[in-house]
Scaffold this motif. Structure first.
Motif, PDB file in Angstrom:
ATOM      1  N   LYS A  43       0.842  -1.205   0.000  1.00 39.26           N
ATOM      2  CA  LYS A  43       0.000   0.000   0.000  1.00 39.26           C
ATOM      3  C   LYS A  43       0.870   1.246   0.000  1.00 39.26           C
ATOM      4  O   LYS A  43       0.598   2.217  -0.705  1.00 39.26           O
ATOM      5  N   LEU A  44       1.924   1.233   0.835  1.00 42.83           N
ATOM      6  CA  LEU A  44       2.791   2.405   0.930  1.00 42.83           C
ATOM      7  C   LEU A  44       3.505   2.655  -0.407  1.00 42.83           C
ATOM      8  O   LEU A  44       3.566   3.793  -0.882  1.00 42.83           O
ATOM      9  N   ASP A  45       3.981   1.581  -1.039  1.00 41.09           N
ATOM     10  CA  ASP A  45       4.645   1.747  -2.342  1.00 41.09           C
ATOM     11  C   ASP A  45       3.666   2.275  -3.385  1.00 41.09           C
ATOM     12  O   ASP A  45       4.033   3.085  -4.240  1.00 41.09           O
ATOM     13  N   LYS A  46       2.429   1.820  -3.311  1.00 40.90           N
ATOM     14  CA  LYS A  46       1.412   2.294  -4.271  1.00 40.90           C
ATOM     15  C   LYS A  46       1.195   3.790  -4.090  1.00 40.90           C
ATOM     16  O   LYS A  46       1.113   4.551  -5.062  1.00 40.90           O
ATOM     17  N   LEU A  47       1.121   4.227  -2.822  1.00 41.90           N
ATOM     18  CA  LEU A  47       0.957   5.658  -2.554  1.00 41.90           C
ATOM     19  C   LEU A  47       2.138   6.438  -3.134  1.00 41.90           C
ATOM     20  O   LEU A  47       1.964   7.462  -3.796  1.00 41.90           O
ATOM     21  N   VAL A  48       3.342   5.936  -2.888  1.00 43.76           N
ATOM     22  CA  VAL A  48       4.540   6.635  -3.372  1.00 43.76           C
ATOM     23  C   VAL A  48       4.576   6.626  -4.910  1.00 43.76           C
ATOM     24  O   VAL A  48       4.931   7.627  -5.538  1.00 43.76           O
ATOM     25  N   ASP A  49       4.158   5.513  -5.523  1.00 43.09           N
ATOM     26  CA  ASP A  49       4.067   5.479  -6.998  1.00 43.09           C
ATOM     27  C   ASP A  49       3.111   6.567  -7.486  1.00 43.09           C
ATOM     28  O   ASP A  49       3.382   7.266  -8.463  1.00 43.09           O
ATOM     29  N   ASP A  50       1.988   6.699  -6.803  1.00 42.44           N
ATOM     30  CA  ASP A  50       1.000   7.726  -7.194  1.00 42.44           C
ATOM     31  C   ASP A  50       1.580   9.133  -7.007  1.00 42.44           C
ATOM     32  O   ASP A  50       1.386  10.005  -7.852  1.00 42.44           O
ATOM     33  N   LEU A 182      -6.892  10.981   0.464  1.00 42.22           N
ATOM     34  CA  LEU A 182      -7.030   9.584   0.050  1.00 42.22           C
ATOM     35  C   LEU A 182      -7.544   8.764   1.221  1.00 42.22           C
ATOM     36  O   LEU A 182      -7.031   8.862   2.339  1.00 42.22           O
ATOM     37  N   THR A 183      -8.564   7.950   0.952  1.00 41.03           N
ATOM     38  CA  THR A 183      -9.178   7.201   2.037  1.00 41.03           C
ATOM     39  C   THR A 183      -9.656   5.844   1.521  1.00 41.03           C
ATOM     40  O   THR A 183      -9.327   5.451   0.403  1.00 41.03           O
ATOM     41  N   ASP A 184     -10.399   5.088   2.364  1.00 41.32           N
ATOM     42  CA  ASP A 184     -10.812   3.746   1.926  1.00 41.32           C
ATOM     43  C   ASP A 184     -12.172   3.738   1.250  1.00 41.32           C
ATOM     44  O   ASP A 184     -12.680   2.688   0.899  1.00 41.32           O
ATOM     45  N   VAL A 185     -12.793   4.904   1.094  1.00 42.20           N
ATOM     46  CA  VAL A 185     -14.010   4.971   0.262  1.00 42.20           C
ATOM     47  C   VAL A 185     -13.729   5.911  -0.915  1.00 42.20           C
ATOM     48  O   VAL A 185     -12.861   6.768  -0.847  1.00 42.20           O
ATOM     49  N   GLY A 186     -14.495   5.700  -1.978  1.00 43.42           N
ATOM     50  CA  GLY A 186     -14.194   6.397  -3.226  1.00 43.42           C
ATOM     51  C   GLY A 186     -14.692   7.822  -3.326  1.00 43.42           C
ATOM     52  O   GLY A 186     -14.868   8.350  -4.410  1.00 43.42           O
ATOM     53  N   GLY A 187     -14.955   8.455  -2.187  1.00 45.93           N
ATOM     54  CA  GLY A 187     -15.435   9.837  -2.210  1.00 45.93           C
ATOM     55  C   GLY A 187     -16.589   9.997  -1.237  1.00 45.93           C
ATOM     56  O   GLY A 187     -16.705   9.243  -0.262  1.00 45.93           O
ATOM     57  N   VAL A 188     -17.459  10.953  -1.528  1.00 45.44           N
ATOM     58  CA  VAL A 188     -18.644  11.181  -0.694  1.00 45.44           C
ATOM     59  C   VAL A 188     -19.819  10.500  -1.392  1.00 45.44           C
ATOM     60  O   VAL A 188     -19.986  10.629  -2.604  1.00 45.44           O
ATOM     61  N   TYR A 189     -20.606   9.767  -0.620  1.00 45.66           N
ATOM     62  CA  TYR A 189     -21.709   8.979  -1.186  1.00 45.66           C
ATOM     63  C   TYR A 189     -23.064   9.435  -0.652  1.00 45.66           C
ATOM     64  O   TYR A 189     -23.142  10.091   0.393  1.00 45.66           O
ATOM     65  N   THR A 190     -24.109   9.012  -1.351  1.00 45.82           N
ATOM     66  CA  THR A 190     -25.474   9.349  -0.904  1.00 45.82           C
ATOM     67  C   THR A 190     -25.894   8.474   0.281  1.00 45.82           C
ATOM     68  O   THR A 190     -26.983   8.645   0.818  1.00 45.82           O
ATOM     69  N   VAL A 245     -10.164  17.163  -3.550  1.00 42.47           N
ATOM     70  CA  VAL A 245     -10.734  15.900  -4.028  1.00 42.47           C
ATOM     71  C   VAL A 245     -10.623  14.872  -2.910  1.00 42.47           C
ATOM     72  O   VAL A 245      -9.570  14.754  -2.273  1.00 42.47           O
ATOM     73  N   ILE A 246     -11.726  14.155  -2.666  1.00 42.01           N
ATOM     74  CA  ILE A 246     -11.679  13.004  -1.755  1.00 42.01           C
ATOM     75  C   ILE A 246     -11.790  11.764  -2.647  1.00 42.01           C
ATOM     76  O   ILE A 246     -12.723  11.654  -3.445  1.00 42.01           O
ATOM     77  N   ALA A 247     -10.806  10.862  -2.567  1.00 43.66           N
ATOM     78  CA  ALA A 247     -10.803   9.712  -3.473  1.00 43.66           C
ATOM     79  C   ALA A 247     -10.248   8.480  -2.764  1.00 43.66           C
ATOM     80  O   ALA A 247      -9.675   8.570  -1.674  1.00 43.66           O
ATOM     81  N   LYS A 248     -10.412   7.334  -3.426  1.00 43.57           N
ATOM     82  CA  LYS A 248     -10.006   6.061  -2.829  1.00 43.57           C
ATOM     83  C   LYS A 248      -8.528   5.804  -3.081  1.00 43.57           C
ATOM     84  O   LYS A 248      -8.074   5.884  -4.232  1.00 43.57           O
ATOM     85  N   SER A 249      -7.820   5.457  -2.012  1.00 43.42           N
ATOM     86  CA  SER A 249      -6.370   5.269  -2.168  1.00 43.42           C
ATOM     87  C   SER A 249      -6.045   4.072  -3.053  1.00 43.42           C
ATOM     88  O   SER A 249      -4.981   4.030  -3.670  1.00 43.42           O
ATOM     89  N   THR A 250      -6.956   3.078  -3.121  1.00 47.61           N
ATOM     90  CA  THR A 250      -6.665   1.880  -3.922  1.00 47.61           C
ATOM     91  C   THR A 250      -7.031   2.054  -5.398  1.00 47.61           C
ATOM     92  O   THR A 250      -6.742   1.177  -6.208  1.00 47.61           O
ATOM     93  N   GLU A 251      -7.666   3.151  -5.732  1.00 51.45           N
ATOM     94  CA  GLU A 251      -8.018   3.430  -7.136  1.00 51.45           C
ATOM     95  C   GLU A 251      -6.725   3.455  -7.971  1.00 51.45           C
ATOM     96  O   GLU A 251      -5.769   4.155  -7.608  1.00 51.45           O
ATOM     97  N   PRO A 252      -6.674   2.699  -9.074  1.00 53.47           N
ATOM     98  CA  PRO A 252      -5.434   2.703  -9.867  1.00 53.47           C
ATOM     99  C   PRO A 252      -5.084   4.111 -10.356  1.00 53.47           C
ATOM    100  O   PRO A 252      -5.960   4.845 -10.806  1.00 53.47           O
ATOM    101  N   ASP A 253      -3.822   4.453 -10.247  1.00 49.74           N
ATOM    102  CA  ASP A 253      -3.303   5.744 -10.738  1.00 49.74           C
ATOM    103  C   ASP A 253      -4.168   6.918 -10.317  1.00 49.74           C
ATOM    104  O   ASP A 253      -4.468   7.817 -11.113  1.00 49.74           O
ATOM    105  N   VAL A 254      -4.576   6.906  -9.066  1.00 51.34           N
ATOM    106  CA  VAL A 254      -5.569   7.894  -8.610  1.00 51.34           C
ATOM    107  C   VAL A 254      -5.081   9.333  -8.794  1.00 51.34           C
ATOM    108  O   VAL A 254      -5.847  10.196  -9.239  1.00 51.34           O
TER     109      VAL A 254
END
Ligand code: GLU
Length: 277
Positions: A43-50, A182-190, A245-254
């Protein structure tokens, strides 16, 4: 956000976000640790890649990273769960975190710096000026500043509270052009996307802020560090003319997606005459 004018404002905000020269990225504990609270190197490497996707575009990047208490917990296996224990855990986890960040950024031949802050440092003008100067110097050197709250000394009176507030204060204080949370949900939801399959992502927040707040208060019970504080932080910076922007940390190339104006996560449109409030 349905009228033509609003769609244009959202597109404009996405373009502003894409063009940002100075970006603050905030990563939460769950974007860095696994289910057993161990620091997750992938996860940490993915963040650094991003982050590298932004740095290689010649943007200045400041990282606000949580994960100190989390990473310390995986290493020490504490027994009592007291505040004192969490504070001590943060010191174990913080050094591990920085060690891993140093290794991960080394892959790109980039250097990092650690900054640990308390509320005092943000409120006192002299300390804040010093902090700003340090950050400017690091950025001039091409070093990536990595900020966290100084949990070891942060008592009730000098606690920032959470890194969502810290990152929005930092974004405003250093004149950032964009805040990404960056968080574990993909943004703000209804609704709460972890419990409700019908919950839909809200693409943009601007004039609809009050409605969004109502939805959040109805659908979430979490307090500290939950979606509420992320939304407040994003709103704060957008009120200073900075897109967020609030986005999901696991989203590819976020971050690459944000840097190319793709509709990822939830964007907070800067309040510069586009809001109806
Ligand atoms: N400073 C805390 C840590 O590094 C995290 C606070 C937060 O997640 O908002 O563990």
């Amino acid at each position: 956000m349905s009228s033509e004018l609003e769609e244009a404002a959202v597109d404009e905000a996405r373009q502003l976000a894409a063009d940002a020269d100075r970006v603050i990225v905030k990563a939460g504990t769950n974007s860095l640790t696994d289910d057993e609270s161990n620091l997750d190197i992938e996860k940490l490497d993915k963040l650094v890649d991003d982050l590298e996707d932004l740095l290689s575009r010649d943007k200045e990047v400041i990282l606000v990273s949580s994960g100190a208490v989390g990473a310390g917990t995986g290493r020490i296996e504490p027994s009592s769960g007291t505040v004192e224990e969490s504070q001590a855990l943060s010191t174990v986890g913080q050094s591990l975190l920085m060690h891993r960040y140093t290794e991960s950024f080394d892959r790109y031949d980039r250097k990092v710096a650690q900054l640990l802050l308390t509320q005092h440092d943000l409120e006192n003008p002299e300390r804040f000026t010093n902090l700003r100067n340090t950050i400017e110097t690091l950025l001039d050197w091409g070093v990536v500043p990595i900020i966290n709250e100084n949990d070891a000394v942060a008592t009730e009176e000098i606690r920032i509270g959470d890194n969502d507030m810290l990152s929005s204060a930092a974004a405003i204080g250093v004149d950032a052009d964009l805040l990404v949370t960056l968080t574990d949900v993909g943004g703000v939801y209804t609704g709460n996307p972890k419990e409700d399959d019908d919950a839909e992502r809200i693409e943009a927040v601007g004039a609809n802020y009050d409605q969004v707040q109502d939805i959040i208060s109805e659908t979430t019970s979490e307090g500290f560090g939950g979606i509420q504080t992320k939304v407040e932080g994003a709103r704060d910076v957008s009120e200073h003319g900075i897109p967020a922007v609030i986005a999901k940390s696991t989203e590819p190339d976020v971050l690459e997606q944000i840097a190319t104006a793709k509709p990822v996560g939830t964007i907070f449109v800067p309040i510069n005459g586009v809001s109806d409030d």
